[in-house]
Design a protein around this motif. Structure first.
Motif, PDB file in Angstrom:
ATOM      1  N   ARG A 545       1.042  -0.894  -0.360  1.00 35.50           N
ATOM      2  CA  ARG A 545       0.007  -0.085  -0.036  1.00 35.50           C
ATOM      3  C   ARG A 545       0.625   0.934  -0.182  1.00 35.50           C
ATOM      4  NH1 ARG A 545      -5.359  -1.225   3.697  1.00 35.50           N
ATOM      5  NH2 ARG A 545      -5.821  -3.367   3.196  1.00 35.50           N
ATOM      6  N   TRP A 573      -5.866  -1.100  -5.004  1.00 35.34           N
ATOM      7  CA  TRP A 573      -5.490  -0.409  -3.945  1.00 35.34           C
ATOM      8  C   TRP A 573      -6.749  -1.250  -3.708  1.00 35.34           C
ATOM      9  CZ3 TRP A 573      -2.981   2.201  -0.450  1.00 35.34           C
ATOM     10  CH2 TRP A 573      -3.813   2.560   0.484  1.00 35.34           C
ATOM     11  N   GLU A 576      -6.292  -4.585  -3.346  1.00 35.48           N
ATOM     12  CA  GLU A 576      -5.407  -4.958  -1.693  1.00 35.48           C
ATOM     13  C   GLU A 576      -6.125  -4.929  -0.527  1.00 35.48           C
ATOM     14  OE1 GLU A 576      -1.784  -6.276  -0.024  1.00 35.48           O
ATOM     15  OE2 GLU A 576      -2.489  -6.058  -2.363  1.00 35.48           O
TER      16      GLU A 576
END
Length: 924
Positions: A545, A573, A576
């Motif tokens: 991240r 993102w 994740e």
């Protein structure tokens, strides 16, 4: 045969009619205000609570406003009953206080205070009477104590009068003895009257000893005075009689006999001389003990003052011969004060102990015996009578009354601890009382059984909670061993399982601090081992991240923001974030860091757009001002102002900018000049010399283009669809062929379709320009919101006016007043003047005709429900209407039907039906 539903409906109708008759028409009143007025009139006749409850049950479902009066009355009756019970309870307590031979003033004052706290009505009977009796009793006790003090002062004055007479001549004393012979017996009778007073047993314990001491002292002084006076009278008549013991009188009689005065008494032998140091030490020892006694007496410590008084007595015994006379008298006075304080402190300590005993015994409350059912009681009367006759009282003693604790275990434990601490404090301030201590200790021991039972239960639960926690720790260890090599897949389920273990640990029950401190490290170790794989995955996810955050920063700093790259980065993102869960705060912090550069880039673009749109046109400002005017008119609630403001806003929307309006005439000339130039062929344009003056003048002198022909009006024609008629043939224009050739070139090289539509593209642009330029975002949103709010307000005002018009029409029918019929504008556009005039004429005549059929037609036209008793008639009328095909339907004749209803007599039920139908009909 009627169904169950119809029977229930009929029964409810009959009940409602009976209640309506009982309440004077509260159910059939047309408006809520009239229903409330009739309910108020009915309540003024003091109906029973059962009747009010029945009426409230039925009326609350129809009109909550009118039912509120009944609810308030029922609540008032309920409160009155509750206050009567409280008043009876506190009245009984007051009577018990009044029945006691010895009344404590503090208890009487506490009764009034506690009764007020409990909400007892002290201003109403019977509490007002007993409160007055208690106040009179307390006043009598206080007056009696005041009279004791006055009597004591009177005794002191009488004794002083007698002592003063001993310093005067015995003849003066004999002359004053007559008055004293009347005053002293009168004082004695008054003192005896105090003793005979019914409230004498309730006075403070310190007053009876004071009165007895005063009586004894006065009697001794009076007896001595009478004896000395009689002896002086005898010595005056008989020279051989002994002289009185009063020195003044003896000297006077001795002088009358001619005898010399009596020799001076032998002076008292002086104390032997003592060493000053020894005397000083003795005085210091007595002074220290005296100071201690005075200190304890001043603070009111009865028990401590008794010990200090004993120490002072021992000091006087040891050093009494060596101390000064003044110090010795001071010490005796302090001992007397300490003795008096000790007696008062003992009485006060006993009062406090009695209160503590009462509180300890009140920790258990009696349980009311269960009342057997009536049937069981009736069946067992004979058996109970036989058993009572067979068993003697001695053989069957009455069982003790059942009692239950007032508090639970913890509250009982805290209460017992507080009571015992208070008992210790009372023992420190006064001498002990073993009898009260025995009662107190027995009550506390009985209450402690509840605490012991609770403690045993707590210990059992603690053992169970400890075993459950130990088992949970072992379960976590086994789960951690099974999931040590957790895959990189479903980390959410892994995290959810860890949270479930944590929740079970928090909800595993209470433990002592020692046991919790022992198990908490074991739990942390086990849950840490179980969470190790997730911690490693979270650490790797945080690194990924952070890399995405750096990419976002690079995208945000780029001069041109790439939307596709931003979307791709956000999808990575999200993937994740959905794969590996993090702590909520940490995840939010990372998300804020990731979103910040992208938001800043978008904000820069937004600022650039806002800068571009900052220069608002005059038309936008006019639209904004008109929108504000509409909002202000909407807030005022005036329909005329709202419509005027909306018209002004529409005018502002149709208006064009001043600059554009000024530029329109100038733009018309180039446009007109461009039309013939467009028709020039390319060959002619190529043959013209470039830049020549003649050509320029010729071009300038070219004739203007012919004006554009007005568009041909479109005429709508209706075909004849009757049977046997032919449809009109349509002529196909020449040159179009079977399907029409729209590609035929026209003059100037344009298509024929361009000629037919007269340059449609240009006309469309012209129409768009006629509407005005496009509004800015702020102006568009402002005018849209203003128009929405204004239309909503107009609809609300129209609904209010519609309801007021219907109410006014019903009132005009009830009073048969055509002047009160609403105007044409108030009724709406669906009612024409002729229909309204028919209604006015119907009201102007006397009641006539039956309105049942007209009401059914109106309900069919308005499509509203019909009362249950009229459903059969409505179905029959619907069948009749189906057979009459050429007659106008109810939707067409509802105006005349309303006139028939208004011509009949007024009825509340018919008025409700008519009003329900007109609600829908007038809105169409």
């Amino acid at each position: 045969m009627p169904t169950n539903e119809s029977a229930v409906s009929t029964l409810k109708t009959h009940d409602t009619q009976a209640l309506d008759t009982l309440t004077g028409g509260a159910f059939s009143a047309p408006t809520s205000g009239e229903r409330a007025a009739r309910v108020r009139d009915w309540l003024a006749r003091d109906p029973s609570a059962e009747q009010m409850q029945e009426v409230f049950r039925e009326l609350s479902a129809r009109d909550k406003g009118a039912a509120r009066l009944l609810r308030e009355k029922l609540d008032e009756i309920k409160r009155a009953k509750g206050q009567e019970a409280i008043a009876a309870e506190w009245a009984e307590k007051a009577r018990q206080l009044l029945a006691q031979p010895r009344l404590n003033i503090a208890d009487a004052m506490a009764w009034q205070r506690d009764a007020a706290k409990a909400g007892a009505p002290l201003s109403r009977e019977p509490l007002a009477g007993v409160k007055t009796q208690l106040a009179d009793r307390v006043k009598g006790i206080e007056d009696l104590q005041t009279r004791v003090q006055v009597q004591r002062e009177a005794a002191v004055l009488l004794a002083q009068r007698i002592e003063v007479l001993s310093t005067k001549s015995w003849k003066d004393a004999e002359a004053a003895a007559e008055a004293l012979r009347a005053d002293v017996p009168q004082w004695q009778s008054q003192a005896q009257g105090l003793l005979d007073d019914p409230n004498w047993a309730s006075v403070d314990a310190k007053f009876p000893p004071l009165l007895d001491a005063s009586r004894g002292q006065l009697q001794v002084v009076w007896d001595a005075f009478q004896s000395a006076l009689a002896q002086a009278s005898a010595a005056a008549t008989d020279a051989t009689a002994p002289l009185p013991p009063v020195p003044v009188w003896a000297d006077e009689l001795r002088q009358a006999r001619g005898l010399p005065p009596e020799a001076a008494p032998t002076p008292k032998a002086a104390k032997p001389k003592v060493d000053p140091e020894v005397r000083a030490k003795a005085n210091q020892a007595v002074q220290d003990a005296l100071s201690k006694v005075e200190q304890e007496v001043a603070q009111g410590h009865g028990k401590a003052s008794a010990g200090a008084a004993n120490a002072l007595r021992n000091a006087l015994k040891e050093h009494g011969k060596l101390v000064d006379d003044k110090l010795e008298q001071h010490a005796h006075a302090a001992l007397a004060a300490a003795t008096e304080l000790e007696g008062w402190q003992r009485w006060r300590a006993d009062q406090l102990r009695q209160e503590l005993v009462a509180k300890a015994e009140a920790l258990f409350e009696p349980v009311a015996p269960a009342t057997p059912p009536a049937a069981a009681t009736a069946n067992t009367d004979a058996a109970a009578t036989a058993e009572a006759e067979a068993v003697s009282p001695a053989a069957a003693p009455e069982p003790p009354p059942a009692r239950k604790p007032r508090y639970g275990g913890r509250k009982m434990q805290e209460t017992l601890r507080s009571l015992r601490e208070q008992w210790k404090q009372v023992d420190q301030g006064g001498p002990p009382n073993h009898a009260l201590w025995k009662r107190f200790d027995e009550a506390c021991n009985e209450a402690y059984k509840v605490v012991q039972e609770w403690l045993d239960k707590v210990k059992t639960e603690a053992a169970e909670h400890r075993a459950a926690r130990v088992g949970l720790i072992e379960e976590v260890k086994a789960w951690a061993a099974a999931h040590a090599d957790a895959p990189n897949g479903d980390w959410k389920s892994f995290n959810r399982a860890l949270h479930q273990f944590s929740d079970r640990w928090r909800e595993a029950g209470h433990l002592s601090e020692k046991a919790f401190a022992e198990l908490q490290p074991q739990w942390k170790e086990a849950i840490g081992q179980a969470a190790a794989p997730l911690d490693r995955a979270q650490k790797a996810s945080i690194e990924r991240r952070n890399a995405l955050i750096e990419e976002a920063k690079a995208l945000g700093e780029a001069p041109m923001l790439r939307i596709d790259a931003v979307k791709s980065l956000q999808q990575r993102w999200q993937a994740e974030a959905q794969s590996v869960p993090l702590d909520r705060k940490q995840e939010q912090k990372l998300w804020d860091a990731f979103r910040k550069p992208i938001d800043e880039a978008f904000n820069r673009k937004t600022q650039e757009r806002e800068k571009a749109a900052a220069s608002m046109s005059a038309r936008d400002r006019a639209v904004l001002d008109a929108s504000r005017s509409v909002e202000e008119a909407t807030a005022s609630g005036d329909a005329q102002k709202i419509r005027s403001a909306m018209a002004a806003l529409e005018q502002a929307l149709k208006a064009r900018d001043d600059a554009q309006a000024a530029a329109a005439p100038a733009a018309a000339a180039p446009e007109a000049a461009a039309a013939p130039a467009a028709e020039a062929t390319e060959t002619e344009a190529a043959a013209a010399p470039a830049g020549g003056e003649g050509e320029g003048e010729a071009a300038a002198a070219a004739p203007a283009a012919p004006a554009k022909a007005a568009p041909k009006p479109v005429i709508a024609r209706r075909g004849d669809d009757r049977p046997g008629q032919k449809r009109p043939e349509t002529q196909v224009p020449a040159g179009r062929g079977k399907f029409g050739d729209s590609r035929r070139p026209g003059p100037g090289g344009r298509d024929a379709r361009d000629d037919r539509r007269g340059g449609f593209g240009r006309d469309r642009d012209d129409r768009r320009e006629d509407r005005g330029p496009r509004l800015g975002d702020a102006a568009f949103r402002a005018q849209r919101d203003a128009l929405d709010h204004a239309q909503q307000a107009l609809r609300k005002l129209a609904a209010q006016a519609h309801g007021e018009a219907l109410t006014q029409l019903m009132t005009a029918w009830e009073q048969r007043s055509g002047e009160q019929v609403p105007s044409h504008q108030e009724l709406g556009k669906v009612v024409n003047p002729q229909v309204r005039q028919g209604w006015v004429q119907a009201l102007g005549q006397g009641p006539s005709g039956d309105a049942s059929e007209a009401l059914l037609r109106l309900e069919i036209a308005a499509d509203v429900p019909t009362p249950a008793e009229q459903i059969a008639a409505r179905r029959q009328m619907q069948l009749q209407l189906l057979t009459k095909r050429h007659e106008p339907g109810p939707q067409e004749t509802w105006g005349a039907d309303v006139g028939k209803v208004l011509a009949s007599g007024y009825d509340a039920g018919a008025a409700r039906r008519l009003q329900n139908a007109l609600k829908n009909l007038l809105r169409r």
